[in-house]
Design a protein around this motif. Structure first.
Motif, PDB file in Angstrom:
ATOM      1  N   SER A   1       5.123   6.405   2.006  1.00 59.49           N
ATOM      2  CA  SER A   1       3.980   7.236   1.610  1.00 59.49           C
ATOM      3  C   SER A   1       2.904   6.374   0.962  1.00 59.49           C
ATOM      4  O   SER A   1       3.215   5.491   0.151  1.00 59.49           O
ATOM      5  CB  SER A   1       4.409   8.308   0.606  1.00 59.49           C
ATOM      6  OG  SER A   1       5.330   9.188   1.218  1.00 59.49           O
ATOM      7  N   ALA A   2       1.648   6.649   1.310  1.00 56.25           N
ATOM      8  CA  ALA A   2       0.537   5.886   0.746  1.00 56.25           C
ATOM      9  C   ALA A   2       0.445   6.109  -0.760  1.00 56.25           C
ATOM     10  O   ALA A   2       0.585   7.231  -1.236  1.00 56.25           O
ATOM     11  CB  ALA A   2      -0.765   6.290   1.414  1.00 56.25           C
ATOM     12  N   VAL A   3       0.207   5.029  -1.479  1.00 56.19           N
ATOM     13  CA  VAL A   3       0.018   5.090  -2.927  1.00 56.19           C
ATOM     14  C   VAL A   3      -1.488   5.123  -3.178  1.00 56.19           C
ATOM     15  O   VAL A   3      -2.215   4.277  -2.662  1.00 56.19           O
ATOM     16  CB  VAL A   3       0.649   3.860  -3.619  1.00 56.19           C
ATOM     17  CG1 VAL A   3       0.367   3.864  -5.107  1.00 56.19           C
ATOM     18  CG2 VAL A   3       2.153   3.812  -3.346  1.00 56.19           C
ATOM     19  N   PRO A   4      -1.986   6.091  -3.962  1.00 59.04           N
ATOM     20  CA  PRO A   4      -3.421   6.154  -4.258  1.00 59.04           C
ATOM     21  C   PRO A   4      -3.909   4.847  -4.895  1.00 59.04           C
ATOM     22  O   PRO A   4      -3.175   4.185  -5.629  1.00 59.04           O
ATOM     23  CB  PRO A   4      -3.543   7.324  -5.238  1.00 59.04           C
ATOM     24  CG  PRO A   4      -2.340   8.169  -4.976  1.00 59.04           C
ATOM     25  CD  PRO A   4      -1.253   7.205  -4.580  1.00 59.04           C
ATOM     26  N   ALA A   5      -5.165   4.495  -4.612  1.00 59.89           N
ATOM     27  CA  ALA A   5      -5.736   3.228  -5.072  1.00 59.89           C
ATOM     28  C   ALA A   5      -5.616   3.056  -6.587  1.00 59.89           C
ATOM     29  O   ALA A   5      -5.326   1.956  -7.061  1.00 59.89           O
ATOM     30  CB  ALA A   5      -7.189   3.125  -4.638  1.00 59.89           C
ATOM     31  N   ARG A   6      -5.820   4.110  -7.343  1.00 59.37           N
ATOM     32  CA  ARG A   6      -5.710   3.998  -8.811  1.00 59.37           C
ATOM     33  C   ARG A   6      -4.311   3.585  -9.239  1.00 59.37           C
ATOM     34  O   ARG A   6      -4.137   2.794 -10.153  1.00 59.37           O
ATOM     35  CB  ARG A   6      -6.072   5.315  -9.476  1.00 59.37           C
ATOM     36  CG  ARG A   6      -7.532   5.605  -9.461  1.00 59.37           C
ATOM     37  CD  ARG A   6      -7.837   6.834 -10.287  1.00 59.37           C
ATOM     38  NE  ARG A   6      -9.224   7.205 -10.087  1.00 59.37           N
ATOM     39  CZ  ARG A   6      -9.657   8.424 -10.102  1.00 59.37           C
ATOM     40  NH1 ARG A   6      -8.828   9.427 -10.327  1.00 59.37           N
ATOM     41  NH2 ARG A   6     -10.933   8.687  -9.904  1.00 59.37           N
ATOM     42  N   GLN A   7      -3.302   4.145  -8.594  1.00 61.33           N
ATOM     43  CA  GLN A   7      -1.925   3.794  -8.937  1.00 61.33           C
ATOM     44  C   GLN A   7      -1.578   2.395  -8.436  1.00 61.33           C
ATOM     45  O   GLN A   7      -0.800   1.679  -9.062  1.00 61.33           O
ATOM     46  CB  GLN A   7      -0.957   4.810  -8.352  1.00 61.33           C
ATOM     47  CG  GLN A   7      -1.036   6.161  -9.021  1.00 61.33           C
ATOM     48  CD  GLN A   7      -0.105   7.173  -8.369  1.00 61.33           C
ATOM     49  OE1 GLN A   7       0.578   6.894  -7.394  1.00 61.33           O
ATOM     50  NE2 GLN A   7      -0.094   8.376  -8.915  1.00 61.33           N
ATOM     51  N   ARG A   8      -2.144   1.988  -7.289  1.00 66.34           N
ATOM     52  CA  ARG A   8      -1.871   0.648  -6.755  1.00 66.34           C
ATOM     53  C   ARG A   8      -2.341  -0.435  -7.709  1.00 66.34           C
ATOM     54  O   ARG A   8      -1.748  -1.509  -7.781  1.00 66.34           O
ATOM     55  CB  ARG A   8      -2.564   0.456  -5.398  1.00 66.34           C
ATOM     56  CG  ARG A   8      -1.735   0.912  -4.248  1.00 66.34           C
ATOM     57  CD  ARG A   8      -2.150   0.315  -2.932  1.00 66.34           C
ATOM     58  NE  ARG A   8      -3.562   0.194  -2.695  1.00 66.34           N
ATOM     59  CZ  ARG A   8      -4.309   1.082  -2.046  1.00 66.34           C
ATOM     60  NH1 ARG A   8      -3.761   2.183  -1.580  1.00 66.34           N
ATOM     61  NH2 ARG A   8      -5.587   0.862  -1.859  1.00 66.34           N
TER      62      ARG A   8
ATOM     63  N   ILE B   1       0.821  -1.204   0.000  1.00 66.62           N
ATOM     64  CA  ILE B   1       0.000   0.000   0.000  1.00 66.62           C
ATOM     65  C   ILE B   1       0.859   1.259   0.000  1.00 66.62           C
ATOM     66  O   ILE B   1       0.453   2.294  -0.518  1.00 66.62           O
ATOM     67  CB  ILE B   1      -0.963  -0.007   1.212  1.00 66.62           C
ATOM     68  CG1 ILE B   1      -1.988  -1.120   1.004  1.00 66.62           C
ATOM     69  CG2 ILE B   1      -1.627   1.340   1.412  1.00 66.62           C
ATOM     70  CD1 ILE B   1      -3.010  -1.224   2.100  1.00 66.62           C
ATOM     71  N   ASN B   2       2.066   1.169   0.554  1.00 67.69           N
ATOM     72  CA  ASN B   2       2.951   2.329   0.647  1.00 67.69           C
ATOM     73  C   ASN B   2       4.176   2.151  -0.234  1.00 67.69           C
ATOM     74  O   ASN B   2       4.585   1.034  -0.535  1.00 67.69           O
ATOM     75  CB  ASN B   2       3.413   2.548   2.086  1.00 67.69           C
ATOM     76  CG  ASN B   2       2.256   2.789   3.020  1.00 67.69           C
ATOM     77  OD1 ASN B   2       1.299   3.452   2.675  1.00 67.69           O
ATOM     78  ND2 ASN B   2       2.341   2.232   4.208  1.00 67.69           N
TER      79      ASN B   2
END
Length: 99
Positions: free
Chosen positions: A13-20, A8-9
């Motif tokens: 830093s958290a990665v936005p759901a669309r990019q994940r 997830i990171n």
């Protein structure tokens, strides 16, 4: 247990759901256990994902230290902890699907 793990990171830093959705999903054998970590000078809960296809299991992603299970429902779970990448400690969370 066999599992698919998505990080997830990225570097803490958290990665936005669309990019994940475009990020890799790692499939292997999940181990959650306590281990002595000399660098921390104590025993900690750890989560590790190992390859299931190699003759000698190899880690697929950095180990999570101080691993906490945030939820477990049906075949889904989430674990949070921290990892070391290039000698730097980062917060990390794994989204896990049991296979």
């Amino acid at each position: 247990m066999k599992a698919a793990v998505q990080l997830i990171n990225q570097r803490g830093s958290a990665v936005p759901a669309r990019q994940r959705a475009a990020m890799p999903v790692y499939k292997g054998v999940l181990h959650i256990r306590e281990a002595r970590v000399p660098a921390l000078g104590r025993i900690v809960a750890t989560a590790e994902l190992y390859s299931s296809t190699e003759p000698v299991p190899q880690p697929l992603i950095p180990m999570l230290l101080d691993a906490d299970v945030l939820f477990l429902k049906d075949s889904q779970m989430r674990i949070r902890g921290f990892e070391y990448v290039d000698g730097i400690q980062y917060g990390q969370t794994w989204d896990i699907r049991v296979l």
